[in-house]
Scaffold this motif. Structure first.
Motif, mmCIF file in Angstrom:
data_model
loop_
_atom_site.group_PDB
_atom_site.id
_atom_site.type_symbol
_atom_site.label_atom_id
_atom_site.label_comp_id
_atom_site.label_asym_id
_atom_site.label_seq_id
_atom_site.Cartn_x
_atom_site.Cartn_y
_atom_site.Cartn_z
ATOM 1 N N ILE A 5 8.662 21.194 -7.781
ATOM 2 C CA ILE A 5 8.070 19.875 -7.573
ATOM 3 C C ILE A 5 8.234 19.552 -6.098
ATOM 4 O O ILE A 5 9.352 19.464 -5.594
ATOM 5 N N LEU A 6 7.102 19.426 -5.417
ATOM 6 C CA LEU A 6 7.085 19.053 -4.003
ATOM 7 C C LEU A 6 6.721 17.585 -3.941
ATOM 8 O O LEU A 6 5.686 17.178 -4.480
ATOM 9 N N CYS A 7 7.563 16.789 -3.302
ATOM 10 C CA CYS A 7 7.298 15.353 -3.297
ATOM 11 C C CYS A 7 7.659 14.733 -1.956
ATOM 12 O O CYS A 7 8.525 15.218 -1.241
ATOM 13 N N VAL A 8 6.950 13.660 -1.668
ATOM 14 C CA VAL A 8 7.181 12.908 -0.434
ATOM 15 C C VAL A 8 8.214 11.830 -0.717
ATOM 16 O O VAL A 8 8.075 11.063 -1.665
ATOM 17 N N GLY A 9 9.251 11.805 0.088
ATOM 18 C CA GLY A 9 10.268 10.762 -0.014
ATOM 19 C C GLY A 9 11.413 11.125 -0.939
ATOM 20 O O GLY A 9 11.305 12.005 -1.787
ATOM 21 N N LYS A 10 12.506 10.448 -0.713
ATOM 22 C CA LYS A 10 13.714 10.639 -1.517
ATOM 23 C C LYS A 10 13.791 9.553 -2.584
ATOM 24 O O LYS A 10 13.268 8.467 -2.404
ATOM 25 N N PHE A 105 3.988 21.558 -8.534
ATOM 26 C CA PHE A 105 3.340 20.264 -8.671
ATOM 27 C C PHE A 105 3.605 19.477 -7.399
ATOM 28 O O PHE A 105 4.745 19.437 -6.927
ATOM 29 N N VAL A 106 2.570 18.849 -6.857
ATOM 30 C CA VAL A 106 2.706 18.122 -5.598
ATOM 31 C C VAL A 106 2.465 16.633 -5.841
ATOM 32 O O VAL A 106 1.422 16.241 -6.356
ATOM 33 N N ILE A 107 3.464 15.828 -5.464
ATOM 34 C CA ILE A 107 3.387 14.369 -5.573
ATOM 35 C C ILE A 107 3.347 13.805 -4.157
ATOM 36 O O ILE A 107 4.271 14.018 -3.373
ATOM 37 N N GLY A 112 -0.993 8.529 -1.078
ATOM 38 C CA GLY A 112 -1.636 9.658 -1.739
ATOM 39 C C GLY A 112 -1.539 10.930 -0.918
ATOM 40 O O GLY A 112 -0.787 11.015 0.049
ATOM 41 N N LEU A 113 -2.328 11.925 -1.315
ATOM 42 C CA LEU A 113 -2.304 13.236 -0.669
ATOM 43 C C LEU A 113 -3.466 13.382 0.309
ATOM 44 O O LEU A 113 -4.572 12.902 0.055
ATOM 45 N N HIS A 114 -3.203 14.083 1.388
ATOM 46 C CA HIS A 114 -4.250 14.396 2.355
ATOM 47 C C HIS A 114 -5.195 15.426 1.746
ATOM 48 O O HIS A 114 -4.804 16.238 0.904
ATOM 49 N N ASP A 115 -6.446 15.404 2.189
ATOM 50 C CA ASP A 115 -7.450 16.337 1.662
ATOM 51 C C ASP A 115 -7.037 17.798 1.812
ATOM 52 O O ASP A 115 -7.370 18.624 0.967
ATOM 53 N N MET A 116 -6.290 18.140 2.874
ATOM 54 C CA MET A 116 -5.901 19.544 3.061
ATOM 55 C C MET A 116 -4.967 20.008 1.945
ATOM 56 O O MET A 116 -4.987 21.175 1.568
ATOM 57 N N VAL A 117 -4.170 19.101 1.400
ATOM 58 C CA VAL A 117 -3.295 19.454 0.277
ATOM 59 C C VAL A 117 -4.142 19.604 -0.987
ATOM 60 O O VAL A 117 -3.970 20.566 -1.748
ATOM 61 N N LEU A 118 -5.072 18.688 -1.200
ATOM 62 C CA LEU A 118 -5.945 18.773 -2.372
ATOM 63 C C LEU A 118 -6.803 20.033 -2.330
ATOM 64 O O LEU A 118 -7.038 20.667 -3.358
ATOM 65 N N GLN A 119 -7.233 20.429 -1.139
ATOM 66 C CA GLN A 119 -8.035 21.644 -1.005
ATOM 67 C C GLN A 119 -7.205 22.902 -1.241
ATOM 68 O O GLN A 119 -7.714 23.897 -1.751
ATOM 69 N N HIS A 134 6.739 6.348 -6.964
ATOM 70 C CA HIS A 134 6.896 7.797 -6.851
ATOM 71 C C HIS A 134 8.102 8.322 -7.614
ATOM 72 O O HIS A 134 8.054 9.405 -8.192
ATOM 73 N N GLY A 135 9.182 7.554 -7.635
ATOM 74 C CA GLY A 135 10.358 7.973 -8.391
ATOM 75 C C GLY A 135 10.060 8.066 -9.876
ATOM 76 O O GLY A 135 10.464 9.007 -10.562
ATOM 77 N N LEU A 136 9.334 7.095 -10.388
ATOM 78 C CA LEU A 136 8.975 7.110 -11.799
ATOM 79 C C LEU A 136 8.004 8.251 -12.100
ATOM 80 O O LEU A 136 8.111 8.902 -13.139
ATOM 81 N N MET A 137 7.079 8.524 -11.190
ATOM 82 C CA MET A 137 6.135 9.632 -11.411
ATOM 83 C C MET A 137 6.875 10.954 -11.514
ATOM 84 O O MET A 137 6.528 11.818 -12.328
#
Length: 159
Positions: A5-10, A105-107, A112-119, A134-137
């Motif tokens: 799980i790759l996620c932004v923020g702690k 999985f990328v959160i 949200g996510l930049h288009d380069m991540v979605l691509q 984000h913590g709940l997700m």
């Protein structure tokens, strides 16, 4: 099976951390789980779209640095495909059969996510059209991974 799980923020809230730790423990009997947190960018109040895009880009670059060869990447995105729990379990099982033994999985961050991540992602998955912290997700994703593992193993789960 290996999940990342790759996620932004702690996680800041103790109750999210406790829930994540519990699901990490439960999932350990089904495979390997790694959670990688990348730094988030401070978003100014009422930031113009150009600033928000730059923030998404910086966070996206940090996320992409952790995507390795051989990972099957699923981005969590509101425009992604929705599954019920049984279909999600079957989908993950199909990925394994197809030779994808490592699913990431990328959160994204609050923007949200930049288009380069979605691509870069092989697919986008939507858990709900609602917005979650984000913590709940992260907790929801882990719970659904745990539920998917139980379904795949013919073990009881709450319907």
């Amino acid at each position: 099976m290996q999940y990342t799980i790759l996620c932004v923020g702690k996680l800041k809230e103790k109750f999210y951390t406790e829930a994540v730790n519990e699901f990490q423990k439960r999932l350990s009997r089904y495979g390997k789980l790694q959670i990688i947190e990348v730094a988030d960018e401070k978003t100014p109040e009422h930031a113009p779209e150009a600033v928000e895009q730059q923030i998404r880009k910086k966070e996206g670059e940090r996320l992409l640095k952790h995507i390795r060869e051989g990972m099957y990447v699923a981005a969590l995105d509101l425009r992604g495909r929705e599954y019920d729990s049984v279909a999600f379990s079957r989908h993950l099982a199909d990925k394994m059969v197809q030779g994808n033994s490592h699913i990431a999985f990328v959160i994204g961050g609050s923007l949200g996510l930049h288009d380069m991540v979605l691509q870069r992602a092989e697919e986008s998955v939507c858990f709900s059209k609602m917005t979650f912290p984000h913590g709940l997700m992260r907790v929801i994703l882990l719970e659904q991974l745990y539920r998917a593992c139980r379904i795949q193993n013919g073990e009881p789960y709450h319907k």
